[in-house]
Design a protein around this motif. Structure first.
Motif, PDB file in Angstrom:
ATOM      1  N   THR A  40       0.852  -1.183   0.000  1.00  0.00           N
ATOM      2  CA  THR A  40       0.000   0.000   0.000  1.00  0.00           C
ATOM      3  C   THR A  40       0.890   1.236   0.000  1.00  0.00           C
ATOM      4  O   THR A  40       2.016   1.221   0.529  1.00  0.00           O
ATOM      5  CB  THR A  40      -0.936   0.040   1.222  1.00  0.00           C
ATOM      6  OG1 THR A  40      -0.149  -0.009   2.416  1.00  0.00           O
ATOM      7  CG2 THR A  40      -1.914  -1.121   1.197  1.00  0.00           C
ATOM      8  N   GLU A  94       0.936   5.809  -0.042  1.00  0.00           N
ATOM      9  CA  GLU A  94       0.250   7.087   0.122  1.00  0.00           C
ATOM     10  C   GLU A  94       0.797   8.045  -0.925  1.00  0.00           C
ATOM     11  O   GLU A  94       2.011   8.222  -1.035  1.00  0.00           O
ATOM     12  CB  GLU A  94       0.445   7.666   1.518  1.00  0.00           C
ATOM     13  CG  GLU A  94      -0.304   8.990   1.715  1.00  0.00           C
ATOM     14  CD  GLU A  94      -0.190   9.521   3.124  1.00  0.00           C
ATOM     15  OE1 GLU A  94      -1.069   9.205   3.965  1.00  0.00           O
ATOM     16  OE2 GLU A  94       0.791  10.256   3.393  1.00  0.00           O
ATOM     17  N   ALA A 134      -4.804   6.977  -0.974  1.00  0.00           N
ATOM     18  CA  ALA A 134      -4.307   5.680  -0.533  1.00  0.00           C
ATOM     19  C   ALA A 134      -4.363   4.749  -1.731  1.00  0.00           C
ATOM     20  O   ALA A 134      -5.420   4.593  -2.353  1.00  0.00           O
ATOM     21  CB  ALA A 134      -5.163   5.139   0.613  1.00  0.00           C
ATOM     22  N   THR A 169       4.833   7.540  -1.208  1.00  0.00           N
ATOM     23  CA  THR A 169       5.642   6.797  -0.224  1.00  0.00           C
ATOM     24  C   THR A 169       4.945   5.478   0.085  1.00  0.00           C
ATOM     25  O   THR A 169       3.704   5.401   0.133  1.00  0.00           O
ATOM     26  CB  THR A 169       5.831   7.594   1.066  1.00  0.00           C
ATOM     27  OG1 THR A 169       4.543   7.931   1.612  1.00  0.00           O
ATOM     28  CG2 THR A 169       6.613   8.873   0.812  1.00  0.00           C
ATOM     29  N   GLU A 170       5.729   4.449   0.291  1.00  0.00           N
ATOM     30  CA  GLU A 170       5.166   3.153   0.653  1.00  0.00           C
ATOM     31  C   GLU A 170       4.813   3.147   2.140  1.00  0.00           C
ATOM     32  O   GLU A 170       5.593   3.642   2.982  1.00  0.00           O
ATOM     33  CB  GLU A 170       6.160   2.040   0.352  1.00  0.00           C
ATOM     34  CG  GLU A 170       5.625   0.654   0.662  1.00  0.00           C
ATOM     35  CD  GLU A 170       6.624  -0.448   0.378  1.00  0.00           C
ATOM     36  OE1 GLU A 170       6.391  -1.604   0.813  1.00  0.00           O
ATOM     37  OE2 GLU A 170       7.677  -0.163  -0.253  1.00  0.00           O
ATOM     38  N   LYS A 171       3.657   2.597   2.437  1.00  0.00           N
ATOM     39  CA  LYS A 171       3.228   2.491   3.829  1.00  0.00           C
ATOM     40  C   LYS A 171       3.675   1.143   4.378  1.00  0.00           C
ATOM     41  O   LYS A 171       3.355   0.102   3.814  1.00  0.00           O
ATOM     42  CB  LYS A 171       1.714   2.648   3.931  1.00  0.00           C
ATOM     43  CG  LYS A 171       1.202   4.015   3.486  1.00  0.00           C
ATOM     44  CD  LYS A 171      -0.306   4.108   3.580  1.00  0.00           C
ATOM     45  CE  LYS A 171      -0.751   4.131   5.022  1.00  0.00           C
ATOM     46  NZ  LYS A 171      -2.229   4.363   5.127  1.00  0.00           N
ATOM     47  N   LYS A 172       4.420   1.162   5.449  1.00  0.00           N
ATOM     48  CA  LYS A 172       4.928  -0.055   6.059  1.00  0.00           C
ATOM     49  C   LYS A 172       3.887  -0.666   6.998  1.00  0.00           C
ATOM     50  O   LYS A 172       3.136   0.034   7.663  1.00  0.00           O
ATOM     51  CB  LYS A 172       6.218   0.236   6.812  1.00  0.00           C
ATOM     52  CG  LYS A 172       7.327   0.819   5.954  1.00  0.00           C
ATOM     53  CD  LYS A 172       7.741  -0.111   4.833  1.00  0.00           C
ATOM     54  CE  LYS A 172       8.885   0.481   4.015  1.00  0.00           C
ATOM     55  NZ  LYS A 172       9.304  -0.427   2.906  1.00  0.00           N
TER      56      LYS A 172
END
Length: 271
Positions: free
Chosen positions: A108, A110, A123, A267-270
């Protein structure tokens, strides 16, 4: 002068008068012919202009399978609070390469779309639409959308703001296309949905996308439209652009209030 001479003189005068009258008649007839020819030329020119205006549109990627109406060429005319002047649109597109869907699969992200009217935050769901999200992330990283206008707004039946073509709807796309992912079987696209725009070809997804600002049902024929995310902030920006309407007062075309993408950061959501 004899009577015979007087009669001859009178005949000569009459012949001169008749000749002048015949000359005037010929000139009048010639003038009428010229006027008819000029009028015919003007009619042909007018018909050519009308046909050029009718046939001059170009096909674009669209949501809902509709083609923007003639009002799409109308110039934006409104302004809304919080919007700065939109930048000039790019003149050309640098082709890019379709990324591997594995770069987004199961992830996922953002994304923040910075516009001249403020930030719209998204998202992105790489688990449901890996190829679409991988493409979006790649195009964002390559500044593909820098200064690109959102070129289409629909305000009746279909409620979307369409963006993603740097050339304002007439561009060739990013240099690649791909197929449909995660399209709803019932054609339901709730408010806040982020989905891909395309032509009637189900494999024509590229760089254009749309944001749904009110619940919308789209045709399912051809496979529907790929949902790959949702709006999590900034929907008020889309709503005020929608409230300003379409340039020229139509229901489908260029937004009356100009809105352009300045940049997109992802940005990648961790977990």
């Amino acid at each position: 002068m004899t009577k015979e001479q007087e009669r001859a003189r009178a005949r000569r005068r009459q012949e001169k008068l008749d000749a002048r009258e015949a000359q005037r008649a010929r000139e009048a007839a010639r003038n009428r012919q010229v006027a008819v020819v000029v009028a015919a030329v003007l009619v042909v020119v007018a018909l050519f202009v009308v046909l050029a205006n009718v046939m001059g549109g170009s096909d674009t990627e669209t949501a809902g399978g509709a083609t923007p109406s003639a009002s799409a060429s109308a110039a934006p005319s409104a302004s809304v609070a919080g919007c700065k002047p939109a930048p000039a649109a790019p003149k050309e597109i640098t082709p890019m390469t379709l990324p591997d869907p594995k770069t987004a699969a199961g992830k996922t992200f953002e994304a923040t779309i910075t516009t001249n009217c403020g930030d719209i935050v998204l998202a992105l769901d790489g688990a449901k639409a890996p190829q679409t999200v991988a493409s979006f992330v790649s195009l964002a990283g390559g500044d593909y959308w820098a200064d690109s206008p959102c070129h289409r707004l629909t305000t009746a039946g279909i409620f979307v703001l369409q963006c993603g073509d740097p050339l304002g709807g007439a561009g060739p796309g990013p240099g690649y296309t791909f197929g449909i992912e995660n399209a709803p079987a019932d054609g339901s696209y709730p408010k806040g949905t982020l989905a891909m725009a395309r032509t009637s070809d189900p494999n024509s997804n590229g760089g254009q996308f749309f944001i749904v600002y009110d619940d919308t049902t789209l045709p399912t024929e051809g496979g529907g439209y790929s949902i790959f995310g949702t709006v999590t902030a900034g929907m008020d920006i889309v709503e005020k652009i929608a409230a300003a309407g379409v340039a020229g007062g139509a229901e489908d075309g260029t937004p009356a209030a100009p809105i352009s993408i300045l940049e997109v950061a992802v940005t990648e959501k961790k977990a």
